[in-house]
Motif scaffolding. Structure first.
Motif, short mmCIF file in Angstrom:
data_model
loop_
_atom_site.label_atom_id
_atom_site.label_comp_id
_atom_site.label_asym_id
_atom_site.label_seq_id
_atom_site.Cartn_x
_atom_site.Cartn_y
_atom_site.Cartn_z
N THR A 72 6.56 -0.74 -5.19
CA THR A 72 6.38 -0.85 -3.74
C THR A 72 4.93 -0.57 -3.39
O THR A 72 4.39 0.48 -3.74
N ILE A 73 4.32 -1.52 -2.71
CA ILE A 73 2.95 -1.34 -2.25
C ILE A 73 2.97 -0.96 -0.78
O ILE A 73 3.82 -1.43 -0.01
N SER A 74 2.05 -0.09 -0.41
CA SER A 74 1.93 0.29 0.99
C SER A 74 0.47 0.64 1.26
O SER A 74 -0.32 0.82 0.32
N ARG A 75 0.13 0.72 2.53
CA ARG A 75 -1.25 1.08 2.86
C ARG A 75 -1.28 1.89 4.15
O ARG A 75 -0.36 1.80 4.98
N ASP A 76 -2.32 2.66 4.28
CA ASP A 76 -2.57 3.45 5.48
C ASP A 76 -3.93 3.00 5.99
O ASP A 76 -4.96 3.38 5.42
N ASN A 77 -3.92 2.17 7.01
CA ASN A 77 -5.18 1.61 7.50
C ASN A 77 -6.11 2.68 8.04
O ASN A 77 -7.33 2.59 7.87
N ALA A 78 -5.55 3.68 8.68
CA ALA A 78 -6.39 4.73 9.26
C ALA A 78 -7.11 5.51 8.16
O ALA A 78 -8.27 5.90 8.32
N LYS A 79 -6.43 5.74 7.06
CA LYS A 79 -7.02 6.49 5.94
C LYS A 79 -7.74 5.59 4.97
O LYS A 79 -8.36 6.07 4.02
N LYS A 80 -7.63 4.27 5.17
CA LYS A 80 -8.27 3.30 4.28
C LYS A 80 -7.76 3.50 2.84
O LYS A 80 -8.55 3.57 1.89
N MET A 81 -6.45 3.58 2.73
CA MET A 81 -5.86 3.80 1.42
C MET A 81 -4.74 2.80 1.17
O MET A 81 -4.09 2.31 2.09
N VAL A 82 -4.54 2.52 -0.11
CA VAL A 82 -3.43 1.69 -0.54
C VAL A 82 -2.73 2.42 -1.68
O VAL A 82 -3.38 3.12 -2.46
N TYR A 83 -1.42 2.25 -1.74
CA TYR A 83 -0.61 2.96 -2.71
C TYR A 83 0.25 1.98 -3.49
O TYR A 83 0.59 0.89 -3.02
N LEU A 84 0.65 2.41 -4.68
CA LEU A 84 1.59 1.63 -5.47
C LEU A 84 2.61 2.59 -6.05
O LEU A 84 2.29 3.38 -6.93
N GLN A 85 3.82 2.52 -5.52
CA GLN A 85 4.92 3.31 -6.04
C GLN A 85 5.59 2.50 -7.13
O GLN A 85 6.06 1.39 -6.88
N MET A 86 5.64 3.06 -8.34
CA MET A 86 6.20 2.34 -9.47
C MET A 86 7.43 3.10 -9.97
O MET A 86 7.34 4.26 -10.35
N ASN A 87 8.57 2.42 -9.93
CA ASN A 87 9.83 3.01 -10.37
C ASN A 87 10.38 2.24 -11.56
O ASN A 87 9.97 1.11 -11.83
#
Length: 118
Positions: A72-87
């Motif tokens: 699952t990819i997600s991002r926080d535009n305010a924090k300028k971050m992107v994440y990748l949850q890998m299960n």
């Protein structure tokens, strides 16, 4: 200059989970320049870098077929971050994972070792 710094890689057992993070920073971002598409790519030993997932600023997402339903990819535009949850990680997921962001042109992070030696 735009810097992308990945973190969160590490050793997990097969079937485990891991979350990668990527933080974007730089002078032009501080001036209000927005980030376009952000994403994750990976490069396994002896293989070419390949697409994993991307997400637009308004949340449109694309996944590689091989990770659909598990990552699952997600991002926080305010924090300028992107994440990748890998299960449900598999040994073949072992790779260096690279963050990518479109800020005028594609930018790359240095990479983080994801799922080292499952």
């Amino acid at each position: 200059q735009v810097q992308l710094v990945e973190s969160g890689g590490g050793l997990v057992q097969a079937g485990g989970s891991l979350t990668l993070s990527c933080a974007a920073s730089g002078a032009i971002l501080s001036l209000g320049v927005s980030i376009g598409v952000m994403g994750w790519y990976r490069q396994a030993p002896g293989k070419q870098r390949e697409f994993v997932a991307t997400i637009t600023g308004d949340g449109r997402i694309n996944y590689a077929e091989s990770v659909k339903g598990r990552f699952t990819i997600s991002r926080d535009n305010a924090k300028k971050m992107v994440y990748l949850q890998m299960n449900s990680l598999k040994p073949e997921n072992t790779a260096v994972y690279y963050c990518n962001a479109d800020v005028g042109r594609p930018r790359w992070g240095q990479g983080t070792q994801g799922t080292d030696s499952l």
